[in-house]
Design an enzyme around this catalytic site. Sequence first.
Site, mmCIF file in Angstrom:
data_model
loop_
_atom_site.group_PDB
_atom_site.id
_atom_site.type_symbol
_atom_site.label_atom_id
_atom_site.label_comp_id
_atom_site.label_asym_id
_atom_site.label_seq_id
_atom_site.Cartn_x
_atom_site.Cartn_y
_atom_site.Cartn_z
ATOM 1 C CG HIS A 1 -2.001 0.991 1.212
ATOM 2 N ND1 HIS A 1 -3.214 0.774 1.802
ATOM 3 C CD2 HIS A 1 -2.079 2.241 0.690
ATOM 4 C CE1 HIS A 1 -3.989 1.837 1.655
ATOM 5 N NE2 HIS A 1 -3.300 2.757 0.978
ATOM 6 C CG HIS B 1 -1.069 6.581 -1.791
ATOM 7 N ND1 HIS B 1 -2.210 6.454 -2.549
ATOM 8 C CD2 HIS B 1 -1.358 6.075 -0.574
ATOM 9 C CE1 HIS B 1 -3.169 5.908 -1.805
ATOM 10 N NE2 HIS B 1 -2.670 5.664 -0.608
ATOM 11 C CG LEU B 2 4.992 4.921 -5.735
ATOM 12 C CD1 LEU B 2 5.656 3.958 -6.706
ATOM 13 C CD2 LEU B 2 5.986 5.373 -4.680
ATOM 14 C CG HIS C 1 -10.484 3.891 1.673
ATOM 15 N ND1 HIS C 1 -9.336 4.618 1.862
ATOM 16 C CD2 HIS C 1 -11.459 4.571 2.322
ATOM 17 C CE1 HIS C 1 -9.608 5.689 2.584
ATOM 18 N NE2 HIS C 1 -10.892 5.681 2.880
ATOM 19 C CG HIS D 1 -6.112 2.272 5.543
ATOM 20 N ND1 HIS D 1 -7.481 2.175 5.509
ATOM 21 C CD2 HIS D 1 -5.779 2.973 4.436
ATOM 22 C CE1 HIS D 1 -7.949 2.776 4.441
ATOM 23 N NE2 HIS D 1 -6.930 3.267 3.763
ATOM 24 C CG ASP E 1 -2.356 4.880 3.560
ATOM 25 O OD1 ASP E 1 -2.279 5.137 2.336
ATOM 26 O OD2 ASP E 1 -3.268 5.304 4.292
#
Length: 451
Positions: free
Chosen positions: A73, A75-76, A194, A247, A320
């Site tokens: 998990h 975020h790029l 999510h 999460h 995350d």
Amino acid sequence: MTTKHSERGGAGERSGAITLLRGASIMGGEVRDLAIRDGVLIDPASIDDDARDAVEVVDASGLVALPGLVDLHTHLRQPGGEQAETVATGVRAAAAGGYTCVFAMANTSPVADTQAVVEQVHRLGLEAGLATVRPIGAVSVGLAGERLADMGMLAGSAARVTVFSDDGHCVADAELMRRALEHAASLGAVIAQHAQDPALTRGSVMHESPLAAELGLTGWPSVAEASIVARDAMLAEATGARLHVCHVSTLETVEVVRAAKQRGIAITAEVTPHHLLLTEELVRSYDARYKVNPPLRADRDVRALREALADGTIDIVATDHAPHAPEAKQAAFADAAFGMVGLETALGAVQLAMVETGLLDWAGVARVMSTAPAEIGQEPGYDAPLEVGSRAHVVLLDPAARRIIEPTALRGRSANSPFLGVELPGSVLHVWHGGRRTVAEGELQLEEAAR
């Protein structure tokens, strides 16, 4: 060449050359040597006497050897959010934190709901070279929760998508979620949800509690998470699909996941490092670094999350990692963006929350941060322990080190970490990604990784 915590990669990356990691504690247990040749772990006893003079030796005494970490998990941000992070800067942060594989979430701009976008992210990861980047595909077109994305096309692309998620948005429509699970089951893929009922969280910015009322901030009830997980667990059971819960942050959700597993439902779950350590009390500062989705919860939730990770109810730790440009966080708490960076602090946070409390040993850390995430994401070669014949994804960690997290030391593009100024245990000294040195003495080896 013999070195004490060797300064650079080199011999271990050349074809046929050998790197010997001498005297490592294998996942915190047995002390023995590891050897790498042509990207694979080999038996140190197999090294010919004639070759020993050419072996690069890394003194690993006092260090813990772990399989390369895998983050399910991350975020790029690229494409579209390059002011906060790019694939290249994100994998620098990942490598520095001990990660050899990261799964990039789909909430980019444009969204990763087309073959072109997932293949772009995949290609950028190959070019960066520091860690494997596996794109996650969107469940719905544009993350809008109205129409299913073409999951079959994404799965069949060169990026080989195995995980689908609208993370950042809940797939709130039950019928759409049912069809997504059915489609994922036919592809052998997993849906990562999510879990946030939007009807229960309108305007919510922190955990619903007396503290939220005291601070004048809109509360975010625990039931908004647990109710979606309960619904989706039933849908997963009905469809025979694999469900992964992103999460997890509340005691109530832990109880739902535990009950679902007892029924034999194919459900897995993750917890973030920050939810294992931090509580809503930090929001008293109104510092937007502590604004995250889902929010920091109460102490009872932190205790429940730690226990659930220790007993296997929660399967993995996932960061995350959510980078933001400074202006997105330099706002009033209610108006600031949600999210925290975490790739470079995850291992230290887990050591503090789980290892130093006796809840997990280092073999348990390897399970929840390496092998189990790779298994859920179906990434072969990353789900094996440190055994002869396995791909050489290796981390050497100094567990006795202590470091204070400074913003200038972070390798990613953003510094919205909740651990700035905090002392965390452990230091990643060396990392090999498929036999190539990506970190040596804590420094990124950019030229070696790109070869």
